[in-house]
Every structure is written in C-alpha cells, then in structure tokens.
Design a protein around this motif. Structure first.
Motif, PDB file in Angstrom:
ATOM      1  N   VAL A 146       0.849  -1.185   0.000  1.00 57.87           N
ATOM      2  CA  VAL A 146       0.000   0.000   0.000  1.00 57.87           C
ATOM      3  C   VAL A 146       0.886   1.238   0.000  1.00 57.87           C
ATOM      4  O   VAL A 146       2.073   1.170   0.314  1.00 57.87           O
ATOM      5  N   ALA A 147       0.306   2.360  -0.367  1.00 58.03           N
ATOM      6  CA  ALA A 147       1.020   3.635  -0.345  1.00 58.03           C
ATOM      7  C   ALA A 147       0.263   4.601   0.543  1.00 58.03           C
ATOM      8  O   ALA A 147      -0.980   4.646   0.520  1.00 58.03           O
ATOM      9  N   VAL A 148       0.992   5.371   1.337  1.00 59.15           N
ATOM     10  CA  VAL A 148       0.396   6.403   2.184  1.00 59.15           C
ATOM     11  C   VAL A 148       1.067   7.736   1.874  1.00 59.15           C
ATOM     12  O   VAL A 148       2.194   7.774   1.381  1.00 59.15           O
ATOM     13  N   ASN A 149       0.366   8.827   2.171  1.00 60.47           N
ATOM     14  CA  ASN A 149       0.946  10.146   1.891  1.00 60.47           C
ATOM     15  C   ASN A 149       1.482  10.808   3.157  1.00 60.47           C
ATOM     16  O   ASN A 149       1.548  12.024   3.247  1.00 60.47           O
ATOM     17  N   LEU A 227      -0.046  11.431  -3.487  1.00 60.76           N
ATOM     18  CA  LEU A 227      -1.401  10.894  -3.378  1.00 60.76           C
ATOM     19  C   LEU A 227      -2.369  11.995  -2.961  1.00 60.76           C
ATOM     20  O   LEU A 227      -2.097  12.754  -2.034  1.00 60.76           O
ATOM     21  N   ARG A 228      -3.489  12.048  -3.610  1.00 61.03           N
ATOM     22  CA  ARG A 228      -4.455  13.117  -3.348  1.00 61.03           C
ATOM     23  C   ARG A 228      -5.421  12.725  -2.234  1.00 61.03           C
ATOM     24  O   ARG A 228      -6.633  12.705  -2.415  1.00 61.03           O
ATOM     25  N   ASN A 231      -4.941  15.341   4.493  1.00 62.01           N
ATOM     26  CA  ASN A 231      -3.990  15.235   5.598  1.00 62.01           C
ATOM     27  C   ASN A 231      -4.768  14.911   6.867  1.00 62.01           C
ATOM     28  O   ASN A 231      -5.236  15.791   7.566  1.00 62.01           O
ATOM     29  N   ALA A 232      -4.905  13.630   7.140  1.00 61.37           N
ATOM     30  CA  ALA A 232      -5.697  13.159   8.281  1.00 61.37           C
ATOM     31  C   ALA A 232      -5.093  11.854   8.775  1.00 61.37           C
ATOM     32  O   ALA A 232      -4.478  11.124   7.994  1.00 61.37           O
ATOM     33  N   PRO A 233      -5.256  11.526  10.061  1.00 63.79           N
ATOM     34  CA  PRO A 233      -4.667  10.293  10.589  1.00 63.79           C
ATOM     35  C   PRO A 233      -5.059   9.039   9.835  1.00 63.79           C
ATOM     36  O   PRO A 233      -4.234   8.133   9.681  1.00 63.79           O
ATOM     37  N   ILE A 234      -6.290   8.959   9.315  1.00 70.70           N
ATOM     38  CA  ILE A 234      -6.722   7.763   8.602  1.00 70.70           C
ATOM     39  C   ILE A 234      -5.857   7.498   7.376  1.00 70.70           C
ATOM     40  O   ILE A 234      -5.683   6.346   6.961  1.00 70.70           O
ATOM     41  N   ASN A 235      -5.276   8.547   6.798  1.00 68.53           N
ATOM     42  CA  ASN A 235      -4.458   8.378   5.604  1.00 68.53           C
ATOM     43  C   ASN A 235      -2.993   8.131   5.921  1.00 68.53           C
ATOM     44  O   ASN A 235      -2.182   7.903   5.011  1.00 68.53           O
ATOM     45  N   ALA A 236      -2.638   8.170   7.204  1.00 68.35           N
ATOM     46  CA  ALA A 236      -1.302   7.749   7.641  1.00 68.35           C
ATOM     47  C   ALA A 236      -1.303   6.290   8.074  1.00 68.35           C
ATOM     48  O   ALA A 236      -0.256   5.734   8.387  1.00 68.35           O
ATOM     49  N   LEU A 237      -2.473   5.662   8.062  1.00 69.64           N
ATOM     50  CA  LEU A 237      -2.642   4.324   8.622  1.00 69.64           C
ATOM     51  C   LEU A 237      -2.114   3.243   7.673  1.00 69.64           C
ATOM     52  O   LEU A 237      -2.468   3.199   6.495  1.00 69.64           O
TER      53      LEU A 237
END
Length: 241
Positions: A146-149, A227-228, A231-237
């Motif tokens: 997976v990729a995270v931003n 990745l568009r 900026n939120a914790p769910i997208n660092a998961l």
C-alpha cells in the motif's frame, strides 16, 4: 509531511500514543456542515455485514469510557460517554469524514454521530485511502503493498486486550530486508517516531509486529506525497495483517 512527535520509542494506544495528541494536528482543511444523521439510508453492504466497523477513533483525550479506544474501530450502536471535558475525533469510513466532538454522549450510527448533552459535532469531509486498505481483517492470499501520503505512518495490527510487541521497519530496496528501526510497543498501534530514520519517497518498506506470543503481523508499504488524500490520521494508517 513529517508529523511532529514527542513520544518515546515505547508506545501505547492508551498511554504514549494518547499523550502524543493527534487531536488537532490536521486542521488545514475547513470544517464542513453535514446533513442530519437521520436523513441517511443504510446501504446494502451495511445490512450484509452488521458487525462491520463504521468509524475509527482517530483522536481521544480525557475520555474514561472503555467503549472508546484510541485507534480502535467502532460499530453502529456503540455509545461513548465523553463526560463534560472529553474530546473525540471519529473518522467515518463510508463516506469518509471526520467528526470532532467535545463532551456529551455520542451514539455511533452508520450515518454519523448522534450527540446528546453537548453541541453538535464539527465535521470535515475527507478524501481517503480505499476502504479495503483500512478495514481490519485477515491477511489476503497475496497481500498487496500500500502507499500512504504520510512520511511518519501509523502502524496498526489486530487488537488485543493487553500484551506487547516488537515493531521493526525494514528497507526492501536492496531485495534483502534490512532493518532500519525497531522498538518495543505495548498495545497494538505504533506511530513512527519523528527522530527515527527518514522514510524516503517511493522506497519499498516492510513493517513487522512480532507479538510476545510469537504471532507476526506485517505489511509492505511506500510513502507517496503525491497521493491526493486529505492530511488526516486515517491516511497515515498502515494496517498490518
């Protein structure tokens, strides 16, 4: 982006990660008014999977109710007592959005929070990772990277009431995994520390959690700031399986 971290290497959802104070770190996007919860209609997927989580606790402060655990998932019908000063941020998974609430009693519904005894929640619409990447579940036969931003990801593995693990980050760029960071963790979540080696853009990594009973969870991932996603914790998961 690199999220500032003051916690030490030994992390805990109820202690170290809690004290780090994720609440309010991602305030660059405006609050958005959401329709009343009662107006939404349950989706067929929700009827087919009645115990499927509908929201995720992305921030928690001054809350003693065991129904809410930082970085834990909640199902429809969960009731959380915040008292008068408790703060919670719940990320609804579909459609993806954050609901920040201070005080009162929160009842989780598929459409959003019902809040009694406090002002209505503050809402923020998000653009998020694909749902299958952030829902807990068993490891697929061929687990995809997976990729995270976020350059300082949040690592999460299946929940346990207690216990510890050793979390190790390995560089896969050379073909043979090379450990570049590890730390003992109490609980089932770890935020990548700000003082740890930099996670480089586009490089393949493997994160592994080895529990004290020998169980191993892992995930392959990379950092892609293009990745568009919000900026939120769910997208660092990064979910280990």
């Amino acid at each position: 982006m690199r999220m500032a971290v003051t916690a030490g290497l030994c992390l805990s959802p109820a202690a170290g990660a809690h004290a780090r104070g994720v609440l309010g770190l991602f305030a660059d996007e405006p609050d958005t008014s959401m329709p009343a919860a009662a107006a939404a209609v349950a989706r067929p997927a929700e009827r087919a999977y009645p115990n499927r989580p509908v929201a995720w606790v992305s921030a928690l402060r001054n809350v003693g109710d065991p129904a809410a655990v930082l970085y834990g998932y909640v199902v429809a019908g969960t009731r959380i007592d915040l008292g008068s000063q408790g703060d919670i941020t719940l990320t609804w998974l579909s459609p993806c959005r954050e609901e920040s609430i201070t005080g009162g009693v929160v009842t989780v519904t598929p459409a959003g929070p019902r809040v009694s005894g406090a002002p209505a929640s503050a809402s923020r619409v998000l653009s998020c990772q694909p749902l299958e990447q952030i829902l807990p579940g068993r490891r697929a036969a061929a687990q995809q990277a997976v990729a995270v931003n976020a350059s300082e990801p949040l690592f999460l593995w299946p929940s346990r009431a207690d216990g510890s693990a050793r979390v190790s980050l390995m560089d896969l760029a050379t073909g043979k995994p090379i450990e570049i960071w590890s730390a003992p963790v109490y609980g089932n979540a770890a935020l990548y520390p700000h003082e740890a080696p930099l996670i480089n853009e586009g490089k393949p990594y493997l994160i592994r959690a080895t529990l004290d009973d020998g169980t191993v969870y892992e995930a392959a991932f990379s950092y892609d700031p293009g990745l568009r996603y919000s900026n939120a914790p769910i997208n660092a998961l990064v979910m280990l399986r």
